[in-house]
Design an enzyme around this catalytic site. Sequence first.
Site, PDB file in Angstrom:
ATOM      1  CD  GLU A 217      -2.546  -1.086   2.744  1.00  0.00           C
ATOM      2  OE1 GLU A 217      -3.495  -1.859   2.909  1.00  0.00           O
ATOM      3  OE2 GLU A 217      -2.127  -0.314   3.638  1.00  0.00           O
TER       4      GLU A 217
ATOM      5  CB  CYS B 187       5.257  -5.611   9.342  1.00  0.00           C
ATOM      6  SG  CYS B 187       6.295  -4.806  10.597  1.00  0.00           S
TER       7      CYS B 187
ATOM      8  CB  CYS C  46       3.132  -2.920  16.640  1.00  0.00           C
ATOM      9  SG  CYS C  46       4.871  -2.431  16.566  1.00  0.00           S
TER      10      CYS C  46
END
Length: 348
Positions: free
Chosen positions: A90, A110, A114
């Site tokens: 994106e 990723c 998180c």
Amino acid sequence: MRTIYDLSFKDMEEMLLANGQKAYRAKQLYSWLYKKRVSSFDEMTDLPTALIEKLREDYSLMPLREVRRQVARDLTTKYLFEMQDGSSVEAVLMHFHFGDSLCVSSQVGCNMGCTFCASGLLKKQRDLTAGEMTAQVLYVQKLLDEDGKRVDNIVVMGTGEPFDNYENVMRFCATVNSDHGLAIGARHITISTCGIVPKIDEFAKGRYQYNLAVSLHAPDDELRASLMPVDKAYPLDQLMASLVAYSVENHRRLTFEYILLHDVNDTDEHARKLADLIRGMNAYVNLIPYNQVDENGYKSTDERRALRFYDVLMKNGVKATLRSRHGEDIDAACGQLRAKHERNKGEQ
């Protein structure tokens, strides 16, 4: 096939010399690619036919295609791109009073994990090359060309951890910053990291003029480790020591990114602890309204409490900004649109 946007200016000169061409043609090539922004090698009319054929044989031009676009009421625009290997990334174009900013991705997926972030919903598949990052900018820039506008600022803050793909990210920044390339000023380029200390130290030694933003999101290790697993590898004492050294070495102001999560990190006590942590540094805090992600259950802090958090920081000697909301009516969170796209592909 490798994209020609992977080649730095020096790489371009070396490639030309290796193919019996004069080095000066690197300026011509870069001009066609980044100034005139051609869509095919055949448009490069002042290059020898043999060179054009060699370029067609060895390189692709645009290594991505747009598969979906979302435009919010505030005209924030999210692009979903598919790469040559079928993976997707994106980029997000945001409009500010100081210009148009493009947020680019640096990895496919990723691994930072998180808990609040949509980017981590799908684990890292691979790093993006410098050329694949450059192509995100060029694709959007070509669209802006139609209205006589330009990408004024670049933030490497999309899907992925930029310092987990350090070499490619730095090559990308060099290309878009180059006078031969897109000539975007170094101080209009921001690289965001969740806090990979060895790479921050390496970045500091490079004495780059790019802006450094650090995703903090919590004022102590206990809370930060629960939100960001990277804190377990590089706790706050190590991170802050590295950032102080960076500031001393580079004389550059830091940005601390702090996403406000309702009843998680947004109390007065959190604000005071955050002020104690960074007071005296050449830095400011960018408070960011949270774009909610269905899968993780966090909620965004309301405007009243966000303003109070801002006031506590300012009264305790820490400069802060409260970023306006962008793209609330689209899949605005980094990685959110891509995650939906990949799930839909899996269901087909």
